[in-house]
Design a protein around this motif. Structure first.
Motif, mmCIF file in Angstrom:
data_model
loop_
_atom_site.group_PDB
_atom_site.id
_atom_site.type_symbol
_atom_site.label_atom_id
_atom_site.label_comp_id
_atom_site.label_asym_id
_atom_site.label_seq_id
_atom_site.Cartn_x
_atom_site.Cartn_y
_atom_site.Cartn_z
ATOM 1 N N LEU A 61 49.477 39.267 42.163
ATOM 2 C CA LEU A 61 49.372 38.964 40.754
ATOM 3 C C LEU A 61 47.781 39.635 40.697
ATOM 4 C CD1 LEU A 61 50.597 35.372 40.247
ATOM 5 C CD2 LEU A 61 51.454 37.689 39.219
ATOM 6 N N PRO A 62 47.192 39.983 39.606
ATOM 7 C CA PRO A 62 45.877 40.228 39.196
ATOM 8 C C PRO A 62 44.802 39.038 39.680
ATOM 9 C CG PRO A 62 47.336 40.932 37.402
ATOM 10 C CD PRO A 62 48.289 40.202 38.200
ATOM 11 N N GLY A 63 43.867 39.491 39.898
ATOM 12 C CA GLY A 63 42.827 38.498 40.294
ATOM 13 C C GLY A 63 42.425 37.727 38.995
ATOM 14 N N THR A 64 41.891 36.444 39.224
ATOM 15 C CA THR A 64 41.572 35.780 38.117
ATOM 16 C C THR A 64 41.135 34.392 38.456
ATOM 17 O OG1 THR A 64 42.261 34.544 36.082
ATOM 18 C CG2 THR A 64 43.971 34.314 37.867
ATOM 19 N N TYR A 65 40.198 34.093 37.690
ATOM 20 C CA TYR A 65 39.236 32.913 38.133
ATOM 21 C C TYR A 65 39.662 31.477 37.685
ATOM 22 C CZ TYR A 65 35.542 36.141 39.354
ATOM 23 O OH TYR A 65 34.946 37.107 39.929
ATOM 24 N N SER A 66 40.670 31.560 36.581
ATOM 25 C CA SER A 66 41.348 30.696 36.092
ATOM 26 C C SER A 66 42.363 30.907 35.456
ATOM 27 C CB SER A 66 40.348 29.674 35.181
ATOM 28 O OG SER A 66 40.408 30.413 34.028
ATOM 29 N N LEU A 67 43.371 29.978 34.848
ATOM 30 C CA LEU A 67 44.445 30.273 33.960
ATOM 31 C C LEU A 67 44.063 30.329 32.625
ATOM 32 C CD1 LEU A 67 47.112 27.826 35.921
ATOM 33 C CD2 LEU A 67 46.555 30.431 36.178
ATOM 34 N N TYR A 68 42.913 30.458 32.247
ATOM 35 C CA TYR A 68 42.379 30.759 31.010
ATOM 36 C C TYR A 68 42.054 32.230 30.712
ATOM 37 C CZ TYR A 68 42.548 25.819 30.408
ATOM 38 O OH TYR A 68 42.939 24.491 29.966
ATOM 39 N N PRO A 69 42.913 33.121 30.545
ATOM 40 C CA PRO A 69 42.746 34.505 30.562
ATOM 41 C C PRO A 69 41.700 34.961 29.627
ATOM 42 C CG PRO A 69 44.910 34.199 29.896
ATOM 43 C CD PRO A 69 44.302 33.025 30.177
ATOM 44 N N SER A 71 41.083 38.899 30.011
ATOM 45 C CA SER A 71 41.187 40.124 29.910
ATOM 46 C C SER A 71 42.895 40.194 29.898
ATOM 47 C CB SER A 71 40.733 40.798 30.984
ATOM 48 O OG SER A 71 41.215 40.498 32.229
ATOM 49 N N ALA A 72 43.330 41.762 29.752
ATOM 50 C CA ALA A 72 44.608 42.070 29.521
ATOM 51 C C ALA A 72 45.417 41.803 31.365
ATOM 52 C CB ALA A 72 45.005 43.511 29.609
ATOM 53 N N ASP A 73 44.469 42.055 32.360
ATOM 54 C CA ASP A 73 45.052 41.812 33.854
ATOM 55 C C ASP A 73 45.127 40.423 33.967
ATOM 56 O OD1 ASP A 73 44.811 44.259 34.384
ATOM 57 O OD2 ASP A 73 43.346 44.092 35.992
ATOM 58 N N GLU A 74 44.222 39.484 33.283
ATOM 59 C CA GLU A 74 44.428 37.929 33.622
ATOM 60 C C GLU A 74 45.686 37.310 32.845
ATOM 61 O OE1 GLU A 74 39.726 37.466 34.839
ATOM 62 O OE2 GLU A 74 40.458 36.605 33.048
ATOM 63 N N GLN A 75 45.709 37.929 31.572
ATOM 64 C CA GLN A 75 46.855 37.344 30.788
ATOM 65 C C GLN A 75 48.324 37.364 31.549
ATOM 66 O OE1 GLN A 75 46.694 36.036 27.569
ATOM 67 N NE2 GLN A 75 48.743 35.615 28.257
ATOM 68 N N VAL A 76 48.236 38.414 32.216
ATOM 69 C CA VAL A 76 49.689 38.872 33.131
ATOM 70 C C VAL A 76 49.949 37.537 34.057
ATOM 71 C CG1 VAL A 76 50.729 39.972 35.054
ATOM 72 C CG2 VAL A 76 49.415 41.133 33.084
ATOM 73 N N VAL A 77 48.909 36.936 34.498
ATOM 74 C CA VAL A 77 48.937 35.926 35.427
ATOM 75 C C VAL A 77 49.616 34.796 34.936
ATOM 76 C CG1 VAL A 77 47.880 34.307 37.025
ATOM 77 C CG2 VAL A 77 46.981 36.916 36.783
ATOM 78 N N MET A 78 49.204 34.553 33.746
ATOM 79 C CA MET A 78 49.452 33.164 33.034
ATOM 80 C C MET A 78 50.864 33.453 32.483
ATOM 81 S SD MET A 78 48.682 30.246 32.025
ATOM 82 C CE MET A 78 49.963 29.277 31.192
ATOM 83 N N SER B 28 30.209 29.658 27.237
ATOM 84 C CA SER B 28 29.983 28.535 28.311
ATOM 85 C C SER B 28 31.417 28.588 29.360
ATOM 86 C CB SER B 28 29.687 27.273 27.901
ATOM 87 O OG SER B 28 30.802 26.610 27.022
ATOM 88 N N LEU B 29 32.321 28.665 28.465
ATOM 89 C CA LEU B 29 33.502 28.422 29.147
ATOM 90 C C LEU B 29 33.731 29.272 30.511
ATOM 91 C CD1 LEU B 29 35.967 28.097 26.134
ATOM 92 C CD2 LEU B 29 35.230 26.213 27.672
ATOM 93 N N LYS B 30 33.233 30.845 30.197
ATOM 94 C CA LYS B 30 33.350 31.588 31.609
ATOM 95 C C LYS B 30 32.359 31.371 32.452
ATOM 96 C CE LYS B 30 34.128 35.727 33.024
ATOM 97 N NZ LYS B 30 35.567 35.777 33.840
ATOM 98 N N PHE B 31 31.191 30.774 32.059
ATOM 99 C CA PHE B 31 30.207 30.325 33.100
ATOM 100 C C PHE B 31 30.777 29.166 34.106
ATOM 101 C CE2 PHE B 31 27.068 32.411 30.192
ATOM 102 C CZ PHE B 31 26.536 33.481 31.568
ATOM 103 N N LEU B 32 31.443 28.293 33.092
ATOM 104 C CA LEU B 32 31.966 27.193 34.027
ATOM 105 C C LEU B 32 32.910 27.424 34.997
ATOM 106 C CD1 LEU B 32 32.341 24.586 31.002
ATOM 107 C CD2 LEU B 32 30.606 24.509 32.763
ATOM 108 N N GLU B 33 33.880 28.531 34.584
ATOM 109 C CA GLU B 33 34.779 28.715 35.608
ATOM 110 C C GLU B 33 34.318 29.589 36.720
ATOM 111 O OE1 GLU B 33 38.031 30.833 33.007
ATOM 112 O OE2 GLU B 33 37.295 32.531 34.373
ATOM 113 N N MET B 34 33.534 30.201 36.421
ATOM 114 C CA MET B 34 32.530 30.936 37.550
ATOM 115 C C MET B 34 31.671 30.062 38.473
ATOM 116 S SD MET B 34 33.728 34.046 36.739
ATOM 117 C CE MET B 34 32.555 35.141 37.974
#
Lengths: 706, 77
Positions: A61-69, A71-78, B28-34
């Protein structure tokens, strides 16, 4: 032997966590690239042999920091997880964790666990963590998290056997609930759960946050969730922020006992930062970047020549062998002139594409590419682009198709769209043969300042011209397009690493495959269509052309071979392509072009380099001698019927050169732009804009020099 | 004289600070998850040529951002 069973697994993790390296270690060359349904993000799957009789199909799966996408790449994960959740596939997820930033990486882990998926945790980059003075107690971590934790080193392959063993064991981790969303939004969660008929609180919460962007939700479900969210005045932002903070609190509690941090005085591993000071320096940083670019282009021009000659020779040999072996007829002609020629037109570009993407992969692997984006961002932003546009623009020098696909990492839609729009202005490899012929035709090979050659300088000027067109068009679009959406440049700068050659090799294979299957099939198809258009024409006309050609050839005392070539050129004139050329002649006459060039402009739509082959046929050189030199020779002898001077004079040739720099003559690019933007609006706009720029510039050049 | 609240954008290379809060909810949401959280210690590592974007150290790794984005991370003084 027992029949082999196939487990299904997915790899998920932060960008730079070593996820793709692990995927490559597990699957090797057993990979294939497909698409996720409804989107154009590459879906990489591979087969890994776990034990003698057990295999696992793994999705990267594309890399993502969370389940809140974001970018288009991250949306795929969700979307993938939602689909997997409903269908209760895959058997388990492997969460890849970078041990040196354990806390941040565990955020995604707790989210995935809250969705109820069975999980194996692959703890990667322990060596980096240890160098920072962090010690991780794996058994304690495993006990605390209640999942199998396997230490791996995705770079060296250490621990791969252990993770395969863990995958082969049936997994029974009890469902865990780290974060209890019911405490924040009870009404919304119960309403979404009952509407969607799901029993997971966290999935219900995620849907309430993200229903609008989810591709796998029906319009009916979206409307229902929208009503629920509105009715309950669901505060998406503040709830998301509460969730993330709560999770970090939980994570700190969990890892407290399993990680020992270095004493405060411990001098952190700052070597990466020290390298940064040089590589992002305002003088050395840019100097190095330009040096890298120089080496890269040098490689494309110099190194690629040998394999390209080889491919050219092979295709020529194949064509000749088939022509001799098969009975002559239109079917053989279709095969040799249409299919083989088209195939050759595709394969010839592979060396340059492989070399360029090899370079890009090495730069990405080492972490240097992020620094290039970092130092270029401020400059690129003046033109409505992003630092991240650098990779597509550089890749555009090989081929615009994979380059445009590389824009997916740009989060901001406006920045991404502008990048897609202007990338085809970069001079791609298909333009090189055209440049070479036309430069050889009118630019003398004269030394300049002792070390440079005038032809080389003109070639460089054409590249520069393409780049300027790209950047100025970006500026125009920047003024026209208004966007409220904000772009992020919040990006991790990974530590510098030695490139893993296996990853580089696989990346090259992936890009070449993309080119062959995305651009190649269009080029091949159009080559065949063009062959038909150039071979057939209104019946009487074709007959007359043949007879007239024969008669004139006898009158001029041609040899049999010359006669054949002469007839071929006469037939081309009478063919449908010839009619097209004559049809557009009035339109292109202001640029100094006649119907012959008109035919070449049309056939260039398959790929620009088809120009050479078309010229060879028009000037009746015949396909035995379809090389650059003979085309140049023949074209230079062509006389202007009115004045008797050389037809390809400076004005006409420069006009043609400028036209090829700017014009959008590539169906594959238009097709990929359509796919990436999901609308015909952008490819059409791009076609009109680029052709208009080409037309006007050619007109100006021709008028100036004539 | 009232003191202007300081943000990450005001840091000089090598200077440290502690995150207090954010003044832009979406960002802030982006910073938090980072992993850039209230209470986290941040240090400005270096700035790109032309002073923008910048790179900070937070949570044991290097995070780059544009100045405009950095200005939304407020620091405790």
């Amino acid at each position: 032997m027992a029949p082999s069973s196939l487990l299904k697994a997915a790899l998920i993790g932060n960008p730079n966590s070593g996820k793709t390296s692990l995927f490559n270690q597990l699957t090797g060359l057993n990979q294939k690239i497909g698409n996720f349904p409804g989107v154009t993000v590459d879906k990489k799957t591979g087969i890994s042999k776990l034990t003698v009789d057990q295999q696992a199909e793994i999705i990267d799966l594309p890399g993502t920091y969370s389940l809140y996408p974001k970018s288009a790449d991250e949306q795929v994960v969700m979307d993938y997880l939602f689909d997997a959740f409903l269908k209760a596939t895959p058997d388990f997820l492997i969460v890849v964790i970078d041990a040196s930033t354990l806390e941040r990486n565990l955020l995604l882990f707790t989210q995935v666990r809250d969705l109820g998926f069975p999980v194996i945790l692959a703890l990667n980059m322990l060596d980096l963590a240890e160098r920072d003075g962090k010690k991780i107690d794996i058994p304690t971590l495993s006990k605390k998290l209640n999942v199998p934790v396997v230490a791996v080193n995705a770079r060296t392959g250490e621990g791969i056997e252990k993770i395969k063993a863990a995958m082969a064991c049936p997994l029974h981790n009890a469902p865990e609930r780290y974060f209890k969303p019911v405490e924040i939004a009870p009404a919304v969660i119960s309403a979404v759960k009952s509407h969607m008929k799901i029993d997971n609180d966290y999935m219900a919460l995620l849907l309430a946050h993200q229903y609008e962007g989810m591709l796998s939700l029906s319009a009916y479900d979206k409307a229902a969730i929208d009503a629920i969210v509105k009715e309950n005045k669901f505060q998406s932002y503040s709830i998301q922020s509460t969730e993330t903070l709560k999770r970090y609190d939980l994570i700190r509690g969990i890892i407290k006992d399993s990680i020992s941090l270095p004493p405060v005085s411990f001098e952190k591993n700052r070597w990466s930062e020290r390298i940064d000071k040089v590589l992002t320096h305002k003088v050395y940083g840019f100097a190095l970047f330009f040096a890298v670019l120089f080496v890269m282009f040098q490689a494309i021009f110099a190194w690629a020549q040998y394999p390209m000659d080889l491919i050219d020779g092979l295709m020529g040999f194949l064509k000749q062998t088939l022509q001799e072996a098969l009975p002559s007829g239109s079917l053989t002609d279709l095969l040799t002139e249409g299919v083989i020629a088209g195939l050759g037109g595709v394969l010839i570009f592979i060396p340059q594409i492989a070399i360029l993407f090899g370079f890009v992969a090495v730069l990405e692997e080492t972490g240097y590419m992020s620094r290039v984006m970092y130092i270029m961002d401020k400059v690129m932003r003046q033109f409505g682009l992003s630092g991240k546009s650098v990779v597509p623009l550089i890749s555009g020098v090989a081929c615009a198709v994979p380059a445009i696909m590389a824009t997916r990492s740009i989060d901001n839609w406006k920045e991404r769209l502008i990048t897609i729009f202007v990338t085809p202005f970069m001079s791609c490899s298909a333009r090189i043969p055209v440049y070479t012929v036309l430069i050889a035709l009118v630019i003398p090979s004269r030394p300049i300042l002792g070390i440079f050659n005038l032809q080389g300088i003109v070639m460089m000027a054409l590249y520069l011209l393409g780049f300027l067109a790209a950047i100025l068009s970006a500026l125009v679009l920047h003024w026209i397009l208004r966007s409220k959406e904000r772009g992020y440049f919040i990006m991790e700068l990974p530590t510098y690493k030695m490139p893993r050659w296996k990853n580089v090799g696989l990346a090259i294979i992936e890009k070449v495959k993309t080119f062959v299957f995305e651009a190649g099939k269009v080029i091949l198809a159009i080559s065949i269509v063009l062959w038909v258009l150039a071979t057939y024409g209104p019946k009487e006309g074709m007959q007359e052309a043949k007879i007239a050609g024969e008669r004139e050839a006898i009158a001029k005392g041609f040899t049999p071979a010359e006669t054949e070539n002469y007839i071929a050129s006469k037939k081309l004139e009478a063919s449908y392509a010839g009619h097209f050329g004559k049809f557009i002649e009035p339109g292109i006459r202001p640029l100094g072009f006649d119907w012959k060039i008109g035919i070449a402009l049309i056939t260039s739509f398959a790929a620009r380099e088809v120009f050479i082959g078309t010229m060879a046929t028009i000037y009746s050189i015949g396909d035995q001698a379809e090389d650059t030199d003979s085309v140049v020779q023949k074209m230079s002898k062509e006389k202007d019927p009115q004045t008797g001077a050389a037809y390809y004079n400076v004005a006409r040739s420069l006009s043609l050169l400028v036209f090829y720099v700017f014009a959008m003559q590539c169906m594959s690019t238009l097709a990929v732009v359509y796919r990436e933007t999901k609308s015909w609006k952008w490819p059409i706009a791009q076609f009109i804009f680029m052709t208009a720029v080409a037309y006007v510039s050619s007109f100006v050049v021709y008028s100036l020099f004539e | 004289m009232t003191k202007i609240p300081k943000s990450v954008a005001d840091l000089k290379p090598g200077e440290k600070g502690t995150v207090c809060c954010f003044n832009d909810e979406v960002m802030s949401l982006k910073f938090l998850e980072m992993g850039c959280l209230p209470g986290s210690e941040v240090e400005l590592s270096h700035k790109a040529p032309f002073g923008d974007p910048i790179c900070i150290r937070v949570g044991g790794y290097a995070l780059s951002m544009r100045l405009k984005e950095a200005a939304t991370i407020m620091l405790i003084d």
